[in-house]
Scaffold this motif. Structure first.
Motif, PDB file in Angstrom:
ATOM      1  N   ALA A  92      48.165  42.790  37.091  1.00  0.00           N
ATOM      2  CA  ALA A  92      47.420  41.851  37.933  1.00  0.00           C
ATOM      3  C   ALA A  92      47.864  40.417  37.685  1.00  0.00           C
ATOM      4  CB  ALA A  92      45.913  41.987  37.677  1.00  0.00           C
ATOM      5  N   THR A  93      48.121  40.068  36.411  1.00  0.00           N
ATOM      6  CA  THR A  93      48.575  38.701  36.118  1.00  0.00           C
ATOM      7  C   THR A  93      49.966  38.450  36.693  1.00  0.00           C
ATOM      8  OG1 THR A  93      49.535  39.326  33.961  1.00  0.00           O
ATOM      9  CG2 THR A  93      47.225  38.646  33.990  1.00  0.00           C
ATOM     10  N   ILE A  94      50.799  39.484  36.732  1.00  0.00           N
ATOM     11  CA  ILE A  94      52.131  39.344  37.328  1.00  0.00           C
ATOM     12  C   ILE A  94      52.018  39.110  38.831  1.00  0.00           C
ATOM     13  CG2 ILE A  94      54.307  40.557  37.801  1.00  0.00           C
ATOM     14  CD1 ILE A  94      53.916  41.967  35.065  1.00  0.00           C
ATOM     15  N   VAL A  95      51.053  39.785  39.482  1.00  0.00           N
ATOM     16  CA  VAL A  95      50.813  39.574  40.910  1.00  0.00           C
ATOM     17  C   VAL A  95      50.389  38.124  41.161  1.00  0.00           C
ATOM     18  CG1 VAL A  95      49.327  40.181  42.858  1.00  0.00           C
ATOM     19  CG2 VAL A  95      50.257  41.984  41.396  1.00  0.00           C
ATOM     20  N   VAL A  96      49.466  37.616  40.332  1.00  0.00           N
ATOM     21  CA  VAL A  96      49.013  36.225  40.473  1.00  0.00           C
ATOM     22  C   VAL A  96      50.173  35.257  40.233  1.00  0.00           C
ATOM     23  CG1 VAL A  96      47.480  34.449  39.543  1.00  0.00           C
ATOM     24  CG2 VAL A  96      46.646  36.788  39.828  1.00  0.00           C
ATOM     25  N   GLU A  97      51.002  35.582  39.251  1.00  0.00           N
ATOM     26  CA  GLU A  97      52.189  34.769  38.955  1.00  0.00           C
ATOM     27  C   GLU A  97      53.087  34.645  40.174  1.00  0.00           C
ATOM     28  OE1 GLU A  97      55.862  36.286  36.549  1.00  0.00           O
ATOM     29  OE2 GLU A  97      54.353  35.629  35.114  1.00  0.00           O
ATOM     30  N   ARG A  98      53.336  35.769  40.854  1.00  0.00           N
ATOM     31  CA  ARG A  98      54.184  35.769  42.044  1.00  0.00           C
ATOM     32  C   ARG A  98      53.530  34.985  43.187  1.00  0.00           C
ATOM     33  NH1 ARG A  98      57.636  35.737  39.575  1.00  0.00           N
ATOM     34  NH2 ARG A  98      58.839  37.421  38.627  1.00  0.00           N
ATOM     35  N   LEU A  99      52.209  35.081  43.311  1.00  0.00           N
ATOM     36  CA  LEU A  99      51.509  34.316  44.341  1.00  0.00           C
ATOM     37  C   LEU A  99      51.660  32.815  44.103  1.00  0.00           C
ATOM     38  CD1 LEU A  99      48.196  36.352  44.805  1.00  0.00           C
ATOM     39  CD2 LEU A  99      50.062  36.124  46.441  1.00  0.00           C
ATOM     40  N   ASN A 174      40.279  47.081  35.204  1.00  0.00           N
ATOM     41  CA  ASN A 174      41.149  46.220  34.414  1.00  0.00           C
ATOM     42  C   ASN A 174      42.034  45.342  35.295  1.00  0.00           C
ATOM     43  OD1 ASN A 174      40.628  46.792  31.563  1.00  0.00           O
ATOM     44  ND2 ASN A 174      41.253  48.876  32.053  1.00  0.00           N
ATOM     45  N   PHE A 175      42.465  45.891  36.427  1.00  0.00           N
ATOM     46  CA  PHE A 175      43.240  45.093  37.376  1.00  0.00           C
ATOM     47  C   PHE A 175      42.387  43.922  37.870  1.00  0.00           C
ATOM     48  CE2 PHE A 175      45.006  43.971  41.514  1.00  0.00           C
ATOM     49  CZ  PHE A 175      46.373  43.964  41.248  1.00  0.00           C
ATOM     50  N   GLY A 176      41.120  44.196  38.165  1.00  0.00           N
ATOM     51  CA  GLY A 176      40.207  43.132  38.599  1.00  0.00           C
ATOM     52  C   GLY A 176      40.009  42.079  37.528  1.00  0.00           C
ATOM     53  N   LEU A 177      39.928  42.513  36.253  1.00  0.00           N
ATOM     54  CA  LEU A 177      39.796  41.558  35.153  1.00  0.00           C
ATOM     55  C   LEU A 177      41.034  40.663  35.065  1.00  0.00           C
ATOM     56  CD1 LEU A 177      38.213  43.854  32.413  1.00  0.00           C
ATOM     57  CD2 LEU A 177      37.080  42.009  33.677  1.00  0.00           C
ATOM     58  N   GLY A 178      42.187  41.247  35.345  1.00  0.00           N
ATOM     59  CA  GLY A 178      43.424  40.459  35.334  1.00  0.00           C
ATOM     60  C   GLY A 178      43.453  39.396  36.418  1.00  0.00           C
ATOM     61  N   LEU A 179      42.673  39.615  37.464  1.00  0.00           N
ATOM     62  CA  LEU A 179      42.584  38.633  38.552  1.00  0.00           C
ATOM     63  C   LEU A 179      41.544  37.557  38.267  1.00  0.00           C
ATOM     64  CD1 LEU A 179      42.676  41.035  41.651  1.00  0.00           C
ATOM     65  CD2 LEU A 179      44.576  39.726  40.694  1.00  0.00           C
ATOM     66  N   GLY A 180      40.924  37.641  37.090  1.00  0.00           N
ATOM     67  CA  GLY A 180      39.860  36.697  36.758  1.00  0.00           C
ATOM     68  C   GLY A 180      40.282  35.245  36.825  1.00  0.00           C
ATOM     69  N   VAL A 181      41.581  34.977  36.652  1.00  0.00           N
ATOM     70  CA  VAL A 181      42.075  33.601  36.726  1.00  0.00           C
ATOM     71  C   VAL A 181      41.755  32.965  38.074  1.00  0.00           C
ATOM     72  CG1 VAL A 181      44.354  34.310  37.552  1.00  0.00           C
ATOM     73  CG2 VAL A 181      44.112  32.149  36.366  1.00  0.00           C
ATOM     74  N   LEU A 182      41.637  33.776  39.114  1.00  0.00           N
ATOM     75  CA  LEU A 182      41.374  33.248  40.448  1.00  0.00           C
ATOM     76  C   LEU A 182      39.988  32.615  40.557  1.00  0.00           C
ATOM     77  CD1 LEU A 182      42.858  36.153  42.611  1.00  0.00           C
ATOM     78  CD2 LEU A 182      43.913  33.944  42.093  1.00  0.00           C
ATOM     79  N   THR A 183      39.115  32.903  39.587  1.00  0.00           N
ATOM     80  CA  THR A 183      37.756  32.348  39.621  1.00  0.00           C
ATOM     81  C   THR A 183      37.571  31.211  38.620  1.00  0.00           C
ATOM     82  OG1 THR A 183      36.948  33.967  37.997  1.00  0.00           O
ATOM     83  CG2 THR A 183      36.834  34.593  40.325  1.00  0.00           C
TER      84      THR A 183
END
Length: 267
Positions: A92-99, A174-183
């Motif tokens: 999930a953090t890698i996905v956010v990194e690419r975004l 866990n994927f959702g937790l990895g997206l926590g940076v978005l909040t």
């Protein structure tokens, strides 16, 4: 067609000093990428920067031998195996990194079109389409982060749930937790700021390579090359991005009056 003799002549004429400087800038870029990844993984619990740097390098190397940028999955797997980081969360953090990279590139692309409006319509349309896709993906990830809890609970506690559905529910959580940076506004600002600096280093390294070939171009040309190549790397590609990188580099330099042979030598 491309004149092979002219291509090799251009290669032999390059100034190695600028290539060395470009190499140092690229190393600095990857160190900053490791710092950014640490923030995405939560600084207090993430592996050390030097450990993330090693994983990052292995992932990028894997992209050179595995198609479709599967090196990103290698990165998540290595974090899980060596540093006890949940793989789904790491992914999930890698996905956010690419975004973040895409957002920075699209901002640069918009500035490029605004300041130097000589590009064909298909380039502009491609930029608009990429922006729409980026916004759609970002919205879906944001919704997933806030709305997935109900679906996950049903998967876990439904009478027909089995071992697979419970494991899938855990991975989704866990994927959702990895997206926590978005909040987290502070972390988002830090990550986006690091992304800007990262791409500034990319642009500087490209400018050094252009200077090594004695191409008398403005800094704007380096920016546009970075944008085009960066967006081109988002496409599915063979190992090492062979052909894709070169093609987009040529497309980026031709509008500035650079011949195909010189552009191919650069790439």
């Amino acid at each position: 067609g491309v004149d092979i003799r002219q291509f090799w002549f251009n290669i032999r004429q390059l100034d190695s000093f600028f290539i060395v400087v470009s190499g140092f800038l690229i190393v600095a870029e990857f160190i900053l990428r490791a710092f950014r990844w640490k923030f995405l993984l939560t600084p207090n619990s993430a592996p050390k920067v030097n450990q993330l740097f090693s994983v990052l390098m292995i992932g990028y190397f894997s992209n050179n031998i595995i198609p479709l940028r599967m090196g990103e999955l290698v990165r998540a797997q290595l974090l899980g195996t060596n540093y006890n980081v949940n793989r789904a969360r790491a992914l999930a953090t890698i996905v956010v990194e690419r975004l973040c990279d895409m957002l920075t590139l699209l901002a640069l692309f918009g500035a490029s079109v605004f300041l130097y409006d000589v590009f064909p319509a298909w380039m502009k349309q491609g930029g608009i389409l990429t922006t729409i896709v980026l916004l759609a993906i970002s919205s879906l990830l944001y919704i997933y982060r806030h709305k997935a809890a109900g679906i996950i609970a049903q998967m876990r506690f439904h009478p027909s749930s089995n071992r697979f559905s419970k494991k899938l529910a855990t991975a989704m959580e866990n994927f959702g937790l990895g997206l926590g940076v978005l909040t987290n506004r502070k972390t988002v600002i830090i990550v986006l700021s690091l992304s800007v600096v990262i791409w500034a280093l990319v642009i500087a390294s490209i400018d050094m390579v252009l200077q090594s070939f004695s191409m008398q171009l403005s800094l704007f040309a380096s920016i546009f090359v970075a944008v085009m190549v960066g967006l081109g790397m988002l496409l599915p590609a063979p190992p090492g991005n062979i052909g894709v990188y070169e093609g987009f580099a040529i497309l980026a330099l031709v509008p500035f009056g650079i011949e195909k042979e010189a552009a191919l030598s650069f790439s």
